[in-house]
Design a protein around this motif. Structure first.
Motif, PDB file in Angstrom:
ATOM      1  N   THR A 129       0.853  -1.323  -0.039  1.00  0.00           N
ATOM      2  CA  THR A 129       0.090   0.025  -0.080  1.00  0.00           C
ATOM      3  C   THR A 129       0.853   1.283  -0.004  1.00  0.00           C
ATOM      4  OG1 THR A 129      -1.912  -1.181   1.023  1.00  0.00           O
ATOM      5  CG2 THR A 129      -1.958   1.232   1.197  1.00  0.00           C
ATOM      6  N   HIS A 130       2.209   1.293   0.520  1.00  0.00           N
ATOM      7  CA  HIS A 130       2.875   2.487   0.507  1.00  0.00           C
ATOM      8  C   HIS A 130       4.242   2.453  -0.193  1.00  0.00           C
ATOM      9  CE1 HIS A 130       0.364   4.131   3.783  1.00  0.00           C
ATOM     10  NE2 HIS A 130       0.406   2.794   4.415  1.00  0.00           N
ATOM     11  N   GLU A 131       4.509   3.825  -0.792  1.00  0.00           N
ATOM     12  CA  GLU A 131       5.442   4.105  -1.425  1.00  0.00           C
ATOM     13  C   GLU A 131       6.787   4.362  -0.407  1.00  0.00           C
ATOM     14  OE1 GLU A 131       6.671   3.961  -5.011  1.00  0.00           O
ATOM     15  OE2 GLU A 131       8.207   3.800  -3.708  1.00  0.00           O
ATOM     16  N   TYR A 132       7.196   3.391   0.253  1.00  0.00           N
ATOM     17  CA  TYR A 132       8.104   3.488   1.341  1.00  0.00           C
ATOM     18  C   TYR A 132       9.419   2.989   0.871  1.00  0.00           C
ATOM     19  CZ  TYR A 132       4.359   4.105   5.055  1.00  0.00           C
ATOM     20  OH  TYR A 132       3.397   4.611   5.898  1.00  0.00           O
ATOM     21  N   THR A 133       9.689   2.645  -0.516  1.00  0.00           N
ATOM     22  CA  THR A 133      10.746   1.748  -0.779  1.00  0.00           C
ATOM     23  C   THR A 133      12.151   2.364  -0.486  1.00  0.00           C
ATOM     24  OG1 THR A 133       9.265   0.971  -2.418  1.00  0.00           O
ATOM     25  CG2 THR A 133      11.527   0.426  -2.543  1.00  0.00           C
ATOM     26  N   VAL A 134      12.185   3.757  -0.929  1.00  0.00           N
ATOM     27  CA  VAL A 134      13.431   4.455  -0.824  1.00  0.00           C
ATOM     28  C   VAL A 134      13.951   4.352   0.780  1.00  0.00           C
ATOM     29  CG1 VAL A 134      14.834   6.447  -0.899  1.00  0.00           C
ATOM     30  CG2 VAL A 134      13.403   5.658  -2.880  1.00  0.00           C
ATOM     31  N   ALA A 135      12.934   4.775   1.666  1.00  0.00           N
ATOM     32  CA  ALA A 135      13.421   4.785   3.126  1.00  0.00           C
ATOM     33  C   ALA A 135      13.913   3.223   3.633  1.00  0.00           C
ATOM     34  CB  ALA A 135      12.177   5.625   3.904  1.00  0.00           C
ATOM     35  N   ASN A 136      13.166   2.489   3.111  1.00  0.00           N
ATOM     36  CA  ASN A 136      13.274   1.076   3.511  1.00  0.00           C
ATOM     37  C   ASN A 136      14.632   0.382   3.287  1.00  0.00           C
ATOM     38  OD1 ASN A 136      10.917   0.685   5.072  1.00  0.00           O
ATOM     39  ND2 ASN A 136       9.853  -0.378   3.220  1.00  0.00           N
ATOM     40  N   LEU A 137      14.943   0.750   1.942  1.00  0.00           N
ATOM     41  CA  LEU A 137      16.280   0.477   1.400  1.00  0.00           C
ATOM     42  C   LEU A 137      17.505   1.045   2.023  1.00  0.00           C
ATOM     43  CD1 LEU A 137      15.217   0.296  -2.493  1.00  0.00           C
ATOM     44  CD2 LEU A 137      16.105  -1.681  -1.201  1.00  0.00           C
ATOM     45  N   ASN A 138      17.058   2.412   2.468  1.00  0.00           N
ATOM     46  CA  ASN A 138      18.423   2.983   3.153  1.00  0.00           C
ATOM     47  C   ASN A 138      18.458   2.315   4.345  1.00  0.00           C
ATOM     48  OD1 ASN A 138      19.128   5.044   1.477  1.00  0.00           O
ATOM     49  ND2 ASN A 138      17.288   6.368   1.941  1.00  0.00           N
ATOM     50  N   PHE A 139      17.517   1.771   5.051  1.00  0.00           N
ATOM     51  CA  PHE A 139      17.650   1.047   6.353  1.00  0.00           C
ATOM     52  C   PHE A 139      18.466  -0.378   6.169  1.00  0.00           C
ATOM     53  CE2 PHE A 139      16.025  -2.430   9.187  1.00  0.00           C
ATOM     54  CZ  PHE A 139      16.778  -2.100  10.343  1.00  0.00           C
TER      55      PHE A 139
ATOM     56  N   LEU B 159      21.065  -4.983  -3.639  1.00  0.00           N
ATOM     57  CA  LEU B 159      20.500  -3.976  -2.594  1.00  0.00           C
ATOM     58  C   LEU B 159      20.971  -2.305  -3.094  1.00  0.00           C
ATOM     59  CD1 LEU B 159      20.227  -4.630   1.268  1.00  0.00           C
ATOM     60  CD2 LEU B 159      19.775  -2.316   0.283  1.00  0.00           C
ATOM     61  N   LYS B 160      22.243  -2.463  -3.333  1.00  0.00           N
ATOM     62  CA  LYS B 160      22.687  -1.203  -3.215  1.00  0.00           C
ATOM     63  C   LYS B 160      22.235  -0.836  -5.044  1.00  0.00           C
ATOM     64  CE  LYS B 160      27.064   0.800  -3.393  1.00  0.00           C
ATOM     65  NZ  LYS B 160      28.586   0.595  -4.123  1.00  0.00           N
ATOM     66  N   LYS B 161      22.218  -1.801  -5.717  1.00  0.00           N
ATOM     67  CA  LYS B 161      21.736  -1.547  -7.298  1.00  0.00           C
ATOM     68  C   LYS B 161      20.348  -1.133  -7.343  1.00  0.00           C
ATOM     69  CE  LYS B 161      22.041  -3.788 -11.902  1.00  0.00           C
ATOM     70  NZ  LYS B 161      20.664  -4.440 -11.982  1.00  0.00           N
ATOM     71  N   HIS B 162      19.726  -1.813  -6.615  1.00  0.00           N
ATOM     72  CA  HIS B 162      18.216  -1.622  -6.404  1.00  0.00           C
ATOM     73  C   HIS B 162      17.834  -0.259  -5.927  1.00  0.00           C
ATOM     74  CE1 HIS B 162      13.888  -2.492  -7.094  1.00  0.00           C
ATOM     75  NE2 HIS B 162      13.868  -2.390  -5.590  1.00  0.00           N
ATOM     76  N   LEU B 163      18.578   0.261  -5.055  1.00  0.00           N
ATOM     77  CA  LEU B 163      18.225   1.543  -4.569  1.00  0.00           C
ATOM     78  C   LEU B 163      18.529   2.614  -5.428  1.00  0.00           C
ATOM     79  CD1 LEU B 163      17.709   3.556  -1.944  1.00  0.00           C
ATOM     80  CD2 LEU B 163      20.154   3.355  -1.361  1.00  0.00           C
ATOM     81  N   GLU B 164      19.457   2.574  -6.163  1.00  0.00           N
ATOM     82  CA  GLU B 164      20.015   3.672  -7.349  1.00  0.00           C
ATOM     83  C   GLU B 164      18.797   3.507  -8.279  1.00  0.00           C
ATOM     84  OE1 GLU B 164      23.844   2.175  -8.612  1.00  0.00           O
ATOM     85  OE2 GLU B 164      24.544   2.575  -6.842  1.00  0.00           O
ATOM     86  N   GLU B 165      18.241   2.510  -8.817  1.00  0.00           N
ATOM     87  CA  GLU B 165      16.958   2.257  -9.773  1.00  0.00           C
ATOM     88  C   GLU B 165      15.873   3.040  -9.117  1.00  0.00           C
ATOM     89  OE1 GLU B 165      18.794  -2.025 -11.709  1.00  0.00           O
ATOM     90  OE2 GLU B 165      16.923  -1.893 -10.471  1.00  0.00           O
ATOM     91  N   VAL B 166      15.535   2.691  -7.810  1.00  0.00           N
ATOM     92  CA  VAL B 166      14.279   3.033  -7.348  1.00  0.00           C
ATOM     93  C   VAL B 166      14.263   4.578  -7.155  1.00  0.00           C
ATOM     94  CG1 VAL B 166      12.950   3.002  -5.121  1.00  0.00           C
ATOM     95  CG2 VAL B 166      13.615   0.852  -6.034  1.00  0.00           C
ATOM     96  N   GLN B 167      15.534   5.119  -6.600  1.00  0.00           N
ATOM     97  CA  GLN B 167      15.658   6.638  -6.490  1.00  0.00           C
ATOM     98  C   GLN B 167      15.515   7.295  -7.754  1.00  0.00           C
ATOM     99  OE1 GLN B 167      19.592   6.532  -4.598  1.00  0.00           O
ATOM    100  NE2 GLN B 167      18.791   7.216  -2.779  1.00  0.00           N
ATOM    101  N   THR B 168      15.902   6.797  -9.146  1.00  0.00           N
ATOM    102  CA  THR B 168      15.532   7.255 -10.170  1.00  0.00           C
ATOM    103  C   THR B 168      14.071   7.361 -10.497  1.00  0.00           C
ATOM    104  OG1 THR B 168      17.709   6.440 -11.113  1.00  0.00           O
ATOM    105  CG2 THR B 168      16.561   7.324 -12.529  1.00  0.00           C
ATOM    106  N   LEU B 169      13.411   6.012 -10.228  1.00  0.00           N
ATOM    107  CA  LEU B 169      11.926   5.911 -10.549  1.00  0.00           C
ATOM    108  C   LEU B 169      11.240   7.098  -9.586  1.00  0.00           C
ATOM    109  CD1 LEU B 169      11.238   2.264 -10.449  1.00  0.00           C
ATOM    110  CD2 LEU B 169      11.350   3.688 -12.589  1.00  0.00           C
TER     111      LEU B 169
ATOM    112  N   ASN C 291       8.300  10.533 -10.345  1.00  0.00           N
ATOM    113  CA  ASN C 291       7.087  10.239  -9.907  1.00  0.00           C
ATOM    114  C   ASN C 291       6.366   8.766 -10.430  1.00  0.00           C
ATOM    115  OD1 ASN C 291       4.990  11.068  -8.119  1.00  0.00           O
ATOM    116  ND2 ASN C 291       4.124  12.292  -9.536  1.00  0.00           N
ATOM    117  N   ILE C 292       7.553   7.930 -10.390  1.00  0.00           N
ATOM    118  CA  ILE C 292       6.947   6.560 -10.988  1.00  0.00           C
ATOM    119  C   ILE C 292       7.132   5.663  -9.857  1.00  0.00           C
ATOM    120  CG2 ILE C 292       7.633   4.770 -12.518  1.00  0.00           C
ATOM    121  CD1 ILE C 292       9.293   6.649 -14.407  1.00  0.00           C
ATOM    122  N   PRO C 293       6.039   4.726  -9.657  1.00  0.00           N
ATOM    123  CA  PRO C 293       5.975   3.857  -8.601  1.00  0.00           C
ATOM    124  C   PRO C 293       7.054   2.970  -8.606  1.00  0.00           C
ATOM    125  CG  PRO C 293       3.784   3.960  -9.472  1.00  0.00           C
ATOM    126  CD  PRO C 293       4.604   4.744 -10.393  1.00  0.00           C
ATOM    127  N   SER C 294       7.722   2.505  -7.321  1.00  0.00           N
ATOM    128  CA  SER C 294       8.689   1.621  -7.527  1.00  0.00           C
ATOM    129  C   SER C 294       8.083   0.139  -7.428  1.00  0.00           C
ATOM    130  CB  SER C 294       9.528   1.757  -6.000  1.00  0.00           C
ATOM    131  OG  SER C 294       8.662   1.495  -4.902  1.00  0.00           O
TER     132      SER C 294
END
Ligand code: ZN
Length: 253
Positions: free
Chosen positions: A164-174, A185-195, A199-202
């Protein structure tokens, strides 16, 4: 084919819309207006509502939607304090919406009434499982939540996860703090930050990715608690105690 679309609500909620031809079922409508907008834009009508748990940001739109779409089913947990549920569900029940069969799993922890709508192609996990994270324990305890998360282990790697929530960036930082050595994980964080910057959902995510990056699905691995702060170290002889330590770490992160 059924299509799953995100409808944005509040600052970081997604109301997921299951669209089959001109009929739509929505999951956790915390607001009615964005759903009405979506129905108008797609020239569809609302056929039903699925609720994962009672929190207001998942249920507040139900009443206004029912005023326009009278007598549509509202699926939700049998033991929910939310009173707007017409079709009450329990563990192992099955429902078919949008020509798609879902099995209900009961996942108490975030709240006591939480359920998830599961099948092997895709699932709706509400505030139980997020990408790279899990829900806070407002009503349940760590042992309960651990057993709830364990229920996901029988689902295939390819199963798509709509939370339900767009918490992905904060969760990946943890998650990066928990497992600084984890390259996926590191690679995915970079991809999600770009999305997210565009304003594109992760989301959706899937179990293959979550099993590689989500520390709460990785508590039994030897390295997950390697960097646990000293003041959180306690009895960890079983997996739910390891989960409890990790959840306490996230709570203060
Ligand atoms: Zn919630």
């Amino acid at each position: 084919m059924v299509q799953v679309d995100p409808i944005k609500a509040f600052s970081d909620n997604y109301i997921w819309a299951l669209k089959k031809e001109d009929k739509v079922w929505v999951v956790d409508p915390g607001q009615a207006e964005p759903v009405f907008d979506y129905l108008e834009q797609t020239a569809t009508t609302l056929a039903g509502i699925l609720i994962t748990h009672h929190h207001w940001d998942h249920t507040n739109g139900v009443e206004a939607l029912l005023q326009t779409f009278k007598n549509i089913p509202v699926y939700g947990p049998e033991n929910s304090p939310f009173e707007g549920i017409s079709h009450k569900l329990n563990e192992s029940d099955e429902i078919t919406v949008a020509d798609t069969k879902f099995k209900i799993i009961s996942t108490p922890g975030h709240t006591l009434d939480h359920i998830c709508y599961m099948n092997d192609a895709f699932c709706f996990t509400g505030d139980t499982l997020f990408s790279a994270g899990c829900g806070r324990l407002f009503e349940g305890d760590p042992e309960m939540m651990w057993h709830s998360l364990e229920k996901f282990s029988s689902y295939s790697d390819e199963t798509k996860i709509y939370c339900t929530h767009e918490y992905t960036v904060a969760n990946l930082n943890f998650a990066k703090t928990v497992e600084p050595e984890n390259k996926i994980l590191k690679k995915h964080l970079e991809e999600v930050q770009t999305l997210v910057a565009q304003n594109i959902p992760s989301l959706p995510t899937n179990f293959a990715l979550e099993r590689a990056i989500n520390p709460f699905l990785r508590t039994s691995l030897p390295n997950t608690l390697k960097h646990l702060p000293k003041h959180l170290i306690q009895e960890q002889s079983n997996n739910w105690q390891k989960f409890a330590a990790l959840r306490a770490w996230k709570d203060e992160f």
